[in-house]
Design a protein around this motif. Structure first.
Motif, PDB file in Angstrom:
ATOM      1  N   ASN A 433      42.549  26.587  37.077  1.00 39.26           N
ATOM      2  CA  ASN A 433      41.759  27.716  37.805  1.00 39.26           C
ATOM      3  C   ASN A 433      42.662  28.422  38.847  1.00 39.26           C
ATOM      4  O   ASN A 433      42.656  29.639  38.870  1.00 39.26           O
ATOM      5  CB  ASN A 433      40.749  27.014  38.509  1.00 39.26           C
ATOM      6  N   PHE A 434      43.383  27.750  39.635  1.00 39.82           N
ATOM      7  CA  PHE A 434      44.365  28.422  40.628  1.00 39.82           C
ATOM      8  C   PHE A 434      45.295  29.279  39.844  1.00 39.82           C
ATOM      9  O   PHE A 434      45.490  30.649  40.726  1.00 39.82           O
ATOM     10  CB  PHE A 434      45.036  27.075  41.355  1.00 39.82           C
ATOM     11  N   VAL A 435      46.052  29.033  38.846  1.00 43.35           N
ATOM     12  CA  VAL A 435      46.959  29.966  38.350  1.00 43.35           C
ATOM     13  C   VAL A 435      46.304  31.106  37.348  1.00 43.35           C
ATOM     14  O   VAL A 435      46.580  32.250  37.423  1.00 43.35           O
ATOM     15  CB  VAL A 435      48.000  29.249  37.466  1.00 43.35           C
ATOM     16  N   ASP A 436      45.669  30.565  36.488  1.00 43.59           N
ATOM     17  CA  ASP A 436      44.928  31.551  35.425  1.00 43.59           C
ATOM     18  C   ASP A 436      44.053  32.421  36.420  1.00 43.59           C
ATOM     19  O   ASP A 436      43.893  33.698  35.749  1.00 43.59           O
ATOM     20  CB  ASP A 436      44.422  30.629  34.547  1.00 43.59           C
ATOM     21  N   MET A 437      43.001  31.871  37.306  1.00 43.83           N
ATOM     22  CA  MET A 437      42.146  32.710  37.878  1.00 43.83           C
ATOM     23  C   MET A 437      42.519  33.493  39.180  1.00 43.83           C
ATOM     24  O   MET A 437      42.623  34.548  39.386  1.00 43.83           O
ATOM     25  CB  MET A 437      40.698  31.934  38.207  1.00 43.83           C
ATOM     26  N   GLU A 438      42.808  32.453  39.909  1.00 45.08           N
ATOM     27  CA  GLU A 438      43.207  32.987  41.391  1.00 45.08           C
ATOM     28  C   GLU A 438      44.435  33.973  41.489  1.00 45.08           C
ATOM     29  O   GLU A 438      44.539  35.027  41.966  1.00 45.08           O
ATOM     30  CB  GLU A 438      43.435  31.865  42.518  1.00 45.08           C
ATOM     31  N   LEU A 439      45.708  33.540  40.924  1.00 46.86           N
ATOM     32  CA  LEU A 439      46.878  34.323  40.944  1.00 46.86           C
ATOM     33  C   LEU A 439      47.120  35.334  39.774  1.00 46.86           C
ATOM     34  O   LEU A 439      47.414  36.490  40.077  1.00 46.86           O
ATOM     35  CB  LEU A 439      48.217  33.203  40.654  1.00 46.86           C
ATOM     36  N   LEU A 440      46.493  34.919  38.636  1.00 44.27           N
ATOM     37  CA  LEU A 440      46.626  35.911  37.500  1.00 44.27           C
ATOM     38  C   LEU A 440      45.474  36.950  37.329  1.00 44.27           C
ATOM     39  O   LEU A 440      45.606  37.874  36.690  1.00 44.27           O
ATOM     40  CB  LEU A 440      46.963  35.241  36.115  1.00 44.27           C
ATOM     41  N   GLY A 441      44.145  36.358  37.785  1.00 42.26           N
ATOM     42  CA  GLY A 441      43.044  37.036  37.602  1.00 42.26           C
ATOM     43  C   GLY A 441      42.974  38.455  38.311  1.00 42.26           C
ATOM     44  O   GLY A 441      43.712  38.671  39.361  1.00 42.26           O
ATOM     45  N   HIS A 442      42.185  39.371  37.807  1.00 41.67           N
ATOM     46  CA  HIS A 442      42.134  40.800  38.307  1.00 41.67           C
ATOM     47  C   HIS A 442      40.673  40.987  39.008  1.00 41.67           C
ATOM     48  O   HIS A 442      40.623  42.096  39.301  1.00 41.67           O
ATOM     49  CB  HIS A 442      42.487  41.772  37.223  1.00 41.67           C
ATOM     50  N   GLY A 443      39.953  39.824  39.033  1.00 42.37           N
ATOM     51  CA  GLY A 443      38.728  39.959  39.748  1.00 42.37           C
ATOM     52  C   GLY A 443      38.673  40.018  41.080  1.00 42.37           C
ATOM     53  O   GLY A 443      39.807  39.930  41.825  1.00 42.37           O
ATOM     54  N   ASP A 444      37.454  40.321  41.833  1.00 41.23           N
ATOM     55  CA  ASP A 444      37.441  40.526  43.315  1.00 41.23           C
ATOM     56  C   ASP A 444      38.111  39.513  43.933  1.00 41.23           C
ATOM     57  O   ASP A 444      37.737  38.131  43.658  1.00 41.23           O
ATOM     58  CB  ASP A 444      36.067  40.561  43.497  1.00 41.23           C
ATOM     59  N   GLY A 445      38.987  39.510  44.774  1.00 41.93           N
ATOM     60  CA  GLY A 445      39.574  38.499  45.601  1.00 41.93           C
ATOM     61  C   GLY A 445      40.578  37.799  45.134  1.00 41.93           C
ATOM     62  O   GLY A 445      41.159  37.059  45.631  1.00 41.93           O
ATOM     63  N   GLN A 446      40.898  38.320  43.494  1.00 43.29           N
ATOM     64  CA  GLN A 446      42.227  37.533  42.835  1.00 43.29           C
ATOM     65  C   GLN A 446      43.405  38.242  43.051  1.00 43.29           C
ATOM     66  O   GLN A 446      43.371  39.274  43.105  1.00 43.29           O
ATOM     67  CB  GLN A 446      41.670  37.323  41.401  1.00 43.29           C
ATOM     68  N   TRP A 465      46.231  38.468  48.616  1.00 44.99           N
ATOM     69  CA  TRP A 465      45.452  37.609  48.263  1.00 44.99           C
ATOM     70  C   TRP A 465      45.423  36.402  49.060  1.00 44.99           C
ATOM     71  O   TRP A 465      44.360  35.947  49.540  1.00 44.99           O
ATOM     72  CB  TRP A 465      45.881  36.933  46.831  1.00 44.99           C
ATOM     73  N   LEU A 466      46.503  36.381  50.115  1.00 47.12           N
ATOM     74  CA  LEU A 466      46.518  35.426  51.094  1.00 47.12           C
ATOM     75  C   LEU A 466      45.760  35.602  52.108  1.00 47.12           C
ATOM     76  O   LEU A 466      45.542  34.513  53.104  1.00 47.12           O
ATOM     77  CB  LEU A 466      47.913  34.864  51.625  1.00 47.12           C
ATOM     78  N   GLY A 467      45.046  36.687  52.173  1.00 41.04           N
ATOM     79  CA  GLY A 467      44.077  36.896  53.247  1.00 41.04           C
ATOM     80  C   GLY A 467      42.827  36.405  52.788  1.00 41.04           C
ATOM     81  O   GLY A 467      41.637  36.508  53.474  1.00 41.04           O
ATOM     82  N   PHE A 468      42.653  35.465  51.718  1.00 37.49           N
ATOM     83  CA  PHE A 468      41.363  35.171  51.200  1.00 37.49           C
ATOM     84  C   PHE A 468      40.511  34.473  52.315  1.00 37.49           C
ATOM     85  O   PHE A 468      40.931  33.840  53.322  1.00 37.49           O
ATOM     86  CB  PHE A 468      41.555  34.158  50.162  1.00 37.49           C
ATOM     87  N   SER A 469      39.187  34.728  52.302  1.00 39.67           N
ATOM     88  CA  SER A 469      38.434  34.194  53.262  1.00 39.67           C
ATOM     89  C   SER A 469      37.390  32.898  52.625  1.00 39.67           C
ATOM     90  O   SER A 469      36.917  33.069  51.666  1.00 39.67           O
ATOM     91  CB  SER A 469      37.129  35.471  53.333  1.00 39.67           C
ATOM     92  N   MET A 470      37.705  31.841  53.581  1.00 40.68           N
ATOM     93  CA  MET A 470      37.001  30.593  53.013  1.00 40.68           C
ATOM     94  C   MET A 470      36.456  29.908  54.375  1.00 40.68           C
ATOM     95  O   MET A 470      37.512  29.555  55.297  1.00 40.68           O
ATOM     96  CB  MET A 470      38.156  29.787  52.200  1.00 40.68           C
ATOM     97  N   ALA A 471      35.351  29.499  54.430  1.00 36.21           N
ATOM     98  CA  ALA A 471      34.845  28.999  55.526  1.00 36.21           C
ATOM     99  C   ALA A 471      35.610  27.760  55.958  1.00 36.21           C
ATOM    100  O   ALA A 471      35.826  26.975  55.048  1.00 36.21           O
ATOM    101  CB  ALA A 471      33.259  28.724  55.631  1.00 36.21           C
ATOM    102  N   THR A 472      35.825  27.512  57.362  1.00 33.96           N
ATOM    103  CA  THR A 472      36.582  26.656  57.950  1.00 33.96           C
ATOM    104  C   THR A 472      37.846  26.353  57.590  1.00 33.96           C
ATOM    105  O   THR A 472      38.657  25.546  58.218  1.00 33.96           O
ATOM    106  CB  THR A 472      35.975  25.177  57.454  1.00 33.96           C
ATOM    107  N   HIS A 473      38.602  27.285  56.845  1.00 35.72           N
ATOM    108  CA  HIS A 473      40.083  27.323  56.404  1.00 35.72           C
ATOM    109  C   HIS A 473      40.770  28.400  57.160  1.00 35.72           C
ATOM    110  O   HIS A 473      40.518  29.618  56.591  1.00 35.72           O
ATOM    111  CB  HIS A 473      40.060  27.243  55.097  1.00 35.72           C
ATOM    112  N   TYR A 474      41.141  28.129  58.388  1.00 33.34           N
ATOM    113  CA  TYR A 474      41.629  29.213  59.115  1.00 33.34           C
ATOM    114  C   TYR A 474      43.117  29.207  59.640  1.00 33.34           C
ATOM    115  O   TYR A 474      43.729  30.109  60.262  1.00 33.34           O
ATOM    116  CB  TYR A 474      40.934  29.291  60.399  1.00 33.34           C
ATOM    117  N   ASP A 475      43.825  28.232  58.727  1.00 38.13           N
ATOM    118  CA  ASP A 475      45.306  28.087  58.983  1.00 38.13           C
ATOM    119  C   ASP A 475      46.337  29.126  58.656  1.00 38.13           C
ATOM    120  O   ASP A 475      45.887  29.781  57.587  1.00 38.13           O
ATOM    121  CB  ASP A 475      45.743  26.575  58.373  1.00 38.13           C
TER     122      ASP A 475
END
Lengths: 510, 212
Positions: A433-446, A465-475
């Motif tokens: 999921n991480f590589v095929d969707m998040e890194l290689l995907g062209h969808g919103d936020g990928q 992409w590293l600006g992704f918004s995820m609740a409670t993950h602010y590092d």
């Protein structure tokens, strides 16, 4: 068709249908129901916020005429009604409808105020908030009653998150030397024959909101002719004043020294079975130790320069991940890693996840060890085998595997949200999921990384992409990736970039 | 997602009838409104309210800030503080997600206890059970001169605070401080990645509140 389906179908057919509801689509008055409507927003951009989904509440009540006909005393409406659930601006549901069955009507079609609006719908009221807060909404009914509707409206959370620059108190506190070296953005980009190196590092929401610095850092070294490479990532401790400088000093030192120390000859000495990583592993430990000494020397020098400073090694606390790579002539790849602290170093080939780190997380959350902790190095002297076993890993990839290999180093700002725990990190599905969707995907936020794009382009995509918004993950987020884009990449082009934008000009924050 | 759980234990015994209980209600409302202005609190803080008089009741289970609604609170009865502590532990066991190999659990919960009187029956069992658990931050507040500070010192020896009186401004100051503490803790957790570790990180209490 049930009532819920009728409403969502009505919305899908077009906004005008909502305004001119016909009888056959109205909800049966006998039903006492609470519903949330989820329209197909993408297909029909709303003309007004109220045209999006809302919540509908129906209560049994009766009209004045009905009461009089039955010769029953006219009921008194409650003076206050607390509406549920709470609403949130910018999120569905964005309105509440409240119905009294029977003939009770509002005394006027529409109510407007600065913070809310309300109007008659069928035989009830639709309340649409326009501002956040505890709303008190007085509504008059045609039987003379006035009801105060109480509604809690939460603000749109994206509007609360700010992007601030470090203020004068932080900068004056620092030395100019340190301030100018640190920017909010750093990028690596290089096209090699057999793979593409990209890396990006940025502030997380916590530092953006607080107007603090990026505490992560990244770096690399390469000698393509001899097939030797090295990648580095460091995560400065949030509680340490000059953590970012600790991270920076360590990485710049390693970039400078690794080439002349992790030599071809060293790679050629075969691993003995007991110590994976062999001589290369030992050299990485030595280099890390010397990186720590560099920071220590800087601290002592700075304190000598200005005795009022009283800086300590602790002020520069940082984690450190190193991956040394050797690409052999036959195309096989060997990797030796070293780590102190959390984050992740992983090789992923599509069929196999090779975890090259045992993160220091102590007994309960937050026991991270740092490069700059004397106790860590004391342990190395006391029990070298245990120290080495926990910190040095080695992996081998066949030529076929090397063609599909993703080698990634990341700080916990990336590994925590996407993998959560060690067992998450070992999970092949998560990696797919991480590589095929998040890194290689062209969808919103990928990220949309593309094997036919140059490294610089992909690195910018990664940074975005590293600006992704995820609740409670602010590092702070940092990721270095060797991507298997060798064949498609623009061969012969080598662009190297260490972008450190001066924070005074605002940087290139997106 | 790692939540920051916050438990509020509130005395609703007969002595709170009138102005004190009204102050508590508006104080809780103000606490929630203040937290709703901080994005980190909105995303992380989950709030639960346990009231105690002749019985202890969890009137609001652990709920995210956006959904939180305060139900009606009325004051009546005696002061079963021990039962409240037992109920708190039971709720904690049920509601808090533990860290396992598969999932990173919640941060250690914050607890804010407030009473204006003396426990009616012996609270020792409740206290023992409470002390056996790990809390991120645990604070007891003695509301007014009639509150039993010694019992509170057994429950949360690291931090007992005292309100000089039960007038509205004292309660308001207390809830404002609780809110600031929660925000500071959530920011501190984000900086260090670690649980709240006691009270070194909390903001200093205002003048209306004395540290005991």
């Amino acid at each position: 068709m049930g009532p819920l389906k009728k409403i969502s179908v009505a919305i899908k057919r077009g906004l005008s249908r909502l305004l001119h509801r016909n009888e056959s689509e109205s909800v049966k008055a006998d039903d006492i129901v609470k519903r949330s409507v989820e329209p197909d927003v993408a297909a029909h951009p709303p003309a007004a916020i109220e045209e999006l989904g809302g919540v509908r509440i129906e209560e049994r009540g009766s009209s004045v005429d009905e009461q009089q006909a039955k010769d029953v005393p006219i009921p008194v409406l409650p003076s206050r009604i607390r509406l549920s659930p709470n609403l949130t601006l910018g999120k569905e549901p964005c309105y509440i409808e409240y119905f009294l069955t029977g003939d009770i009507q509002l005394d006027q079609e529409e109510y407007l105020s600065n913070t809310w609006q309300a109007r008659q719908v069928e035989k009830g009221i639709r309340i649409v908030p326009k501002a956040a807060g505890e709303l008190d909404i007085p509504i008059y009914y045609n039987n003379g009653a006035c009801v105060h509707f109480e509604l809690t409206v939460n603000p749109d959370i994206d509007s609360l998150w700010q992007k601030n620059e470090p203020g004068p108190n932080l900068i004056a506190f620092d030395q100019d030397l340190i301030r100018l070296k640190t920017g909010h953005k750093n990028i690596l980009a290089r096209d090699f024959q057999d793979f593409q190196l990209i890396g990006a590092s940025r502030r997380g929401r916590s530092h953006e909101h607080a107007g603090a610095f990026r505490d992560d850092e990244l770096g690399y070294w390469a000698d393509e002719a001899t097939g030797r490479y090295a990648f580095f990532v460091a995560d400065g401790a949030g509680s340490a004043r000059f953590a970012r400088e600790g991270a920076r000093i360590a990485i710049r030192y390693l970039e400078d020294k690794i080439g002349s120390n992790v030599t071809e000859a060293l790679w050629n000495i075969a691993d003995n079975g007991d110590t994976p990583g062999g001589e290369v592993g030992k050299m990485l430990v030595a280099l890390a130790y010397h990186a720590m000494c560099q920071i220590d020397a800087f601290v002592k020098e700075s304190n000598t320069e200005d005795p009022n400073r009283k800086w300590s090694l602790k002020d520069f606390n940082t984690t450190l991940l190193i991956a040394a790579i050797k690409r052999d002539e036959d195309g096989a790849v060997r990797v030796v890693s070293f780590s102190i602290g959390d984050g992740a170093t992983v090789g992923y080939t599509g069929d196999r996840v090779e975890i090259m780190i045992a993160p220091d997380i102590g007994e309960c959350c937050g026991g991270t060890r740092f490069l700059t902790m004397p106790s860590v190095w004391k342990k190395a002297s006391e029990d070298w085998t245990e120290f080495y076993r926990a910190r040095v890993f080695s992996a081998h990839f066949t030529p076929a595997e090397a063609k599909k290999l993703w080698l990634l180093l990341m700080t916990d700002g990336v590994s925590d949200p996407w993998f959560e725990t060690e067992s998450g990190l070992a999970n092949l599905e998560r990696w797919r999921n991480f590589v095929d969707m998040e890194l290689l995907g062209h969808g919103d936020g990928q990220a949309g990384l593309d094997s036919s794009s140059k490294a610089e382009t992909n690195a910018e995509r990664l940074w975005r992409w590293l600006g992704f918004s995820m609740a409670t993950h602010y590092d702070d987020r940092t990721l270095v990736a060797a991507c298997p884009f060798g064949e498609g990449a623009a061969i012969g082009e080598t662009t190297v970039r260490h972008g450190t934008n001066d924070i005074l000009t605002g940087g290139n924050d997106l | 997602m790692r939540r920051l759980p916050v438990y509020m234990l509130v005395d609703v015994s007969g002595s709170m009838i009138g102005e004190p209980i009204e102050s508590v209600k508006s104080g809780l409302q103000m606490l929630v409104s203040a937290l709703r202005k901080e994005p980190q609190a909105i995303e992380m803080a989950y709030l639960s309210v346990i009231t105690f008089s002749s019985q202890a009741k969890q009137i609001v289970p652990l709920t995210d800030l956006a959904s939180f609604q305060l139900p009606e609170i009325t004051a009546n009865g005696c002061t079963e503080l021990g039962e409240a502590l037992e109920l708190l532990c039971t709720c904690r066991d049920k509601e808090i997600v533990k860290t396992t190999k598969e999932v990173k659990g919640d941060y250690s919960p914050l607890v804010f206890i407030m009473t204006d009187g003396i426990p009616t029956s012996d609270p020792s069992e409740g206290i023992t059970r409470f002390r056996a658990k790990k809390w991120g931050v645990a604070v007891s507040c003695a509301a007014g001169p009639d509150a039993d500070k010694r019992v509170l010192e057994q429950i949360t020896p690291e931090c007992v605070i005292e309100l000089a009186s039960t007038d509205p401004s004292s309660f308001a100051a207390y809830f404002k401080w609780v809110s600031a503490s929660i925000v500071t803790t959530s920011k501190g957790i984000n900086v260090s990645g670690a649980d709240a570790d006691g009270l070194a990180q909390l903001p200093p209490p205002p003048p209306e509140i004395k540290l005991v």
